[in-house]
Scaffold this motif. Structure first.
Motif, PDB file in Angstrom:
ATOM      1  N   ASP A 604       0.834  -1.205   0.000  1.00  9.36           N
ATOM      2  CA  ASP A 604       0.000   0.000   0.000  1.00  9.36           C
ATOM      3  C   ASP A 604       0.870   1.256   0.000  1.00  9.36           C
ATOM      4  N   ARG A 605       1.933   1.203   0.818  1.00  7.65           N
ATOM      5  CA  ARG A 605       2.784   2.379   0.937  1.00  7.65           C
ATOM      6  C   ARG A 605       3.614   2.619  -0.324  1.00  7.65           C
ATOM      7  N   GLY A 610       2.596   5.042  -4.008  1.00  7.29           N
ATOM      8  CA  GLY A 610       3.570   5.509  -5.003  1.00  7.29           C
ATOM      9  C   GLY A 610       2.893   5.963  -6.281  1.00  7.29           C
ATOM     10  N   LEU A 611       1.901   5.201  -6.758  1.00  4.38           N
ATOM     11  CA  LEU A 611       1.178   5.603  -7.963  1.00  4.38           C
ATOM     12  C   LEU A 611       0.412   6.898  -7.744  1.00  4.38           C
ATOM     13  N   VAL A 612      -0.213   6.997  -6.591  1.00  2.00           N
ATOM     14  CA  VAL A 612      -0.960   8.229  -6.290  1.00  2.00           C
ATOM     15  C   VAL A 612      -0.009   9.414  -6.208  1.00  2.00           C
ATOM     16  N   VAL A 617       2.868  14.221  -8.536  1.00  4.35           N
ATOM     17  CA  VAL A 617       4.117  14.861  -8.976  1.00  4.35           C
ATOM     18  C   VAL A 617       4.041  15.209 -10.459  1.00  4.35           C
ATOM     19  N   GLY A 618       3.466  14.252 -11.263  1.00  7.06           N
ATOM     20  CA  GLY A 618       3.326  14.520 -12.697  1.00  7.06           C
ATOM     21  C   GLY A 618       2.448  15.726 -12.964  1.00  7.06           C
ATOM     22  N   ALA A 619       1.352  15.824 -12.219  1.00  6.57           N
ATOM     23  CA  ALA A 619       0.463  16.977 -12.379  1.00  6.57           C
ATOM     24  C   ALA A 619       1.166  18.264 -11.979  1.00  6.57           C
ATOM     25  N   ASP A 620       1.973  18.169 -10.930  1.00  2.00           N
ATOM     26  CA  ASP A 620       2.694  19.366 -10.475  1.00  2.00           C
ATOM     27  C   ASP A 620       3.711  19.830 -11.522  1.00  2.00           C
ATOM     28  N   ILE A 621       4.467  18.878 -12.082  1.00  3.39           N
ATOM     29  CA  ILE A 621       5.462  19.240 -13.106  1.00  3.39           C
ATOM     30  C   ILE A 621       4.769  19.835 -14.333  1.00  3.39           C
TER      31      ILE A 621
END
Length: 655
Positions: A604-605, A610-612, A617-621
């Motif tokens: 889960d961690r 990690g996917l979430v 992070v992708g959206a932020d970049i």
């Protein structure tokens, strides 16, 4: 009175309401009066209802009271009529025995608890839980169908958890290896395993027969047409639930640790009432088990194995309450073995007598603990008959009763079980139970000799302050001692009385159970009176031999116990470590479960989180890049538009 049986389980709820809501505002005396008063009221109402029931013809001793429809369900699979579940209560000879035991012994334990718990914090909370337990236990035994019974079944499980963990704020105990809160959780979780199987069995019965009612199920089984494999499977599922509630192999491990709770709890829940719920359930479903010999064989085998297995662990235990806990597990095995060979009457008879002398043993042990300011290690006791004469005398009566010495109650009920096993042809079960009787006599008198005889082995300060318990505690001991003597006289086998039949218990209960051998020793005696008397004498000799051996080891020859422990080193260590069953469960179940849980937590961690997080992070970049083009200046946008137009024109020109 018969029309008022619904009040029997409801009256203790009045005590729950009063002490639960206002217990902190009223005196402890008032709390005790309310708690004891509501149980006494249920006892009197129960006695009146049973008296009216006894005046009915034997074939008509059954009455039901429906409060209303609880669950109006649709049609069950394969059943044309709708499945309707009433919230109702039923009284018959089987439930009559149970309500008298629950209310009678329960009332005495409530009275005892007013003295035992007098100086403890949470006095009102304790009696709130106790009253709630009595109400749930009465619901269990009076429920007219399996679902109402299941409400009580789960209710007593909840109350057991609350009462075992009553001292939830007490620290970890090195002697027991856990805290009171841990013991409560262990009991709760272990019972849930059995209850899951029990519920599956109940649902199978509903889908097969289209009803949850006991009488309807018994009638459907009697009419036949149902596969033996199905009935055997359901019987075993129900019995797994009984193994959890009544502490049988492999789900017995919670009961010894439950001794962390207050002693009145040990007496009420873990000796006289809740742990016998499984025996009551098997007897109640005797029609089903009689039609499923395979299930009965499982019940008999598990009961016999549990009886001898737990008895051997009582031989080396040093905590006064844990000795009695293993004894309880063993005696419950006795009852299940009786039910498994078809001697249902004998099982219920021993259930009743056991409630008397085992409650007495626990309460006497509590009196010793009370008099020694909390000491429970029998290695630091001795000679206490001088300081606690009433406790000593009543304890001896109970020890004689559980050993099966004539004419005390345990002799008659134990003998009927042994004869039921022999007469049914289960000689292996008889041998195991007869051996268990000898071991029981040995460890119970080991306990008596170490606690009340010889020299005091604790510190001098404890001896100086040792004292007899107050009358609120000793009077219930005396009443239970009397019941431990005369309680078996209502089931004297005919072989001892000739033409006069004094086995009132058999005549009362036999019409309410089903199957061959259900009538136990009373019927079988007619086919082998000489054999029965001979086996009776043999079982008495085995019990006396057990007591004699305990006398030799712990009284006659000083130091014999230590020498035997050295001589039988591996066997002694095995018993002292309780066959390492808890360690086995820890290695085979608990640790793998924790490892699996840690694995899922890591997945889960690392993966899920990690996917979430990667998406974030992708959206932020992407946002950081896109915002470079969002300046807010029109000339910049015009320049970009012009550049785009030029790029399009150049592309078209190149075609």
């Amino acid at each position: 009175m018969l029309k008022l049986i619904a009040l029997i389980p409801l009256l203790p709820l009045l005590g729950v309401a009063v002490n639960g809501l206002w217990g902190a505002r009223i005196s402890r005396r008032a709390v005790g009066l309310v708690a004891c008063g509501v149980v006494l009221a249920s006892l009197l109402l129960s006695a009146g209802a049973v008296w009216e029931l006894a005046n009915l013809p034997p074939g008509e001793r059954h009455t039901e009271v429906s409060i209303g429809t609880w669950l109006p369900l649709g049609e069950a699979a394969g059943v044309s009529r709708p499945l309707r579940i009433d919230w109702g209560f039923a009284l018959d000879p089987i439930s009559a025995v149970m309500i008298l035991v629950v209310c009678g012994v329960g009332f005495l334990i409530h009275v005892y608890a007013t003295g035992y718990m007098a100086h403890e914090e949470g006095f009102a909370r304790f009696f709130t839980y106790m009253n709630l337990f009595v109400s749930m236990m009465l619901t269990l035994v009076l429920g007219s169908n399996l679902l109402v019974m299941f409400v009580g079944w789960e209710g007593v499980g909840l109350c057991s958890y609350l009462l075992i963990g009553f001292f939830y704020d007490r620290p970890f105990d090195e002697r027991t290896g856990m805290s009171c809160a841990d013991a409560g959780r262990k009991a709760f979780l272990t019972n849930r395993i059995g209850d899951f199987a029990f519920l599956i069995g109940v649902l199978y019965l509903a889908t097969t027969f289209g009803t949850f009612g006991f009488r309807e199920i018994a009638e459907a089984v009697a009419h036949g047409g149902h596969g033996g494999a199905l009935l055997a499977g359901v019987g075993i599922l129900l019995f797994i639930g009984a193994c959890g509630k009544s502490a049988q192999i492999p789900l017995y491990v919670w009961l010894p640790d439950a001794m962390a709770g207050p002693t009145p709890v040990s007496a009420l829940i873990h000796a006289a009432t809740m742990v016998t719920a499984g025996v009551y359930m098997v007897t109640r479903m005797s029609a089903l088990y009689a039609a499923a010999p395979a299930a009965m064989a499982v019940v008999a085998a598990v009961g016999a194995m549990t009886a001898i297995f737990a008895a051997t662990m009582g031989v080396t235990a040093t905590d006064i309450k844990k000795v009695l806990a293993y004894s309880t597990v063993s005696q419950l095995g006795y009852m299940f073995a009786a039910a498994g060979v078809g001697a249902y009457v004998a099982a219920m008879f021993h259930l009743m007598t056991h409630a008397f002398f085992k409650a007495l043993l626990f309460l006497a042990a509590g009196s010793v603990i009370h008099g020694l300011a909390g000491e429970q290690d029998i290695r630091r006791m001795g000679g206490l008959r001088e300081k606690m004469p009433a406790t000593f005398r009543t304890f001896v009566v109970a020890a004689l009763a559980i050993a099966g010495i004539v004419p005390l109650a345990g002799f008659f009920s134990k003998d009927e079980i042994l004869w039921g096993a022999w007469a049914s042809g289960n000689r292996g079960v008889w041998l195991v139970l007869a051996t268990t009787a000898g071991v029981t006599a040995f460890y119970m008198w080991r306990l008596a000799f170490l606690v009340f005889y010889g020299k005091f082995r604790g510190d001098g300060h404890a001896w100086e302050h040792a004292h007899e318990s107050p009358r609120s505690m000793t009077v219930p001991l005396i009443v239970l001692a009397a019941l431990s003597v005369v309680g078996g006289w209502i089931g004297i086998p005919k072989v001892l009385t000739g033409s006069v039949d004094l086995n009132f218990f058999h005549r009362w209960l036999a019409p309410a159970v089903a199957g061959p051998g259900a009538h136990g020793a009373g019927e079988a005696a007619a086919h082998g009176a000489g054999t029965e008397v001979g086996l009776m004498a043999l079982s008495l000799a085995i019990a006396l031999a057990g007591i004699g051996l305990a006398f030799l080891v712990y009284r006659r020859k000083e130091g014999s116990a230590d020498r035997l422990a050295v001589a039988f080193g591996p066997a002694y260590r095995t018993l002292r470590n309780l066959y390492w069953v808890d360690e086995l469960y820890d290695a085979a179940v608990i640790r793998p479960f924790y490892a699996l849980s840690r694995g899922f937590a890591a997945f889960d961690r690392i993966v899920v989180d990690g996917l979430v997080n990667a998406a974030g992070v992708g959206a932020d970049i992407t946002g950081q890049v896109v915002k470079l083009f969002q300046t807010g200046y029109v000339r910049n946008y015009a320049l970009v538009f012009l550049a785009g137009a030029v790029a399009v024109l150049l592309y078209l020109a190149s075609l």
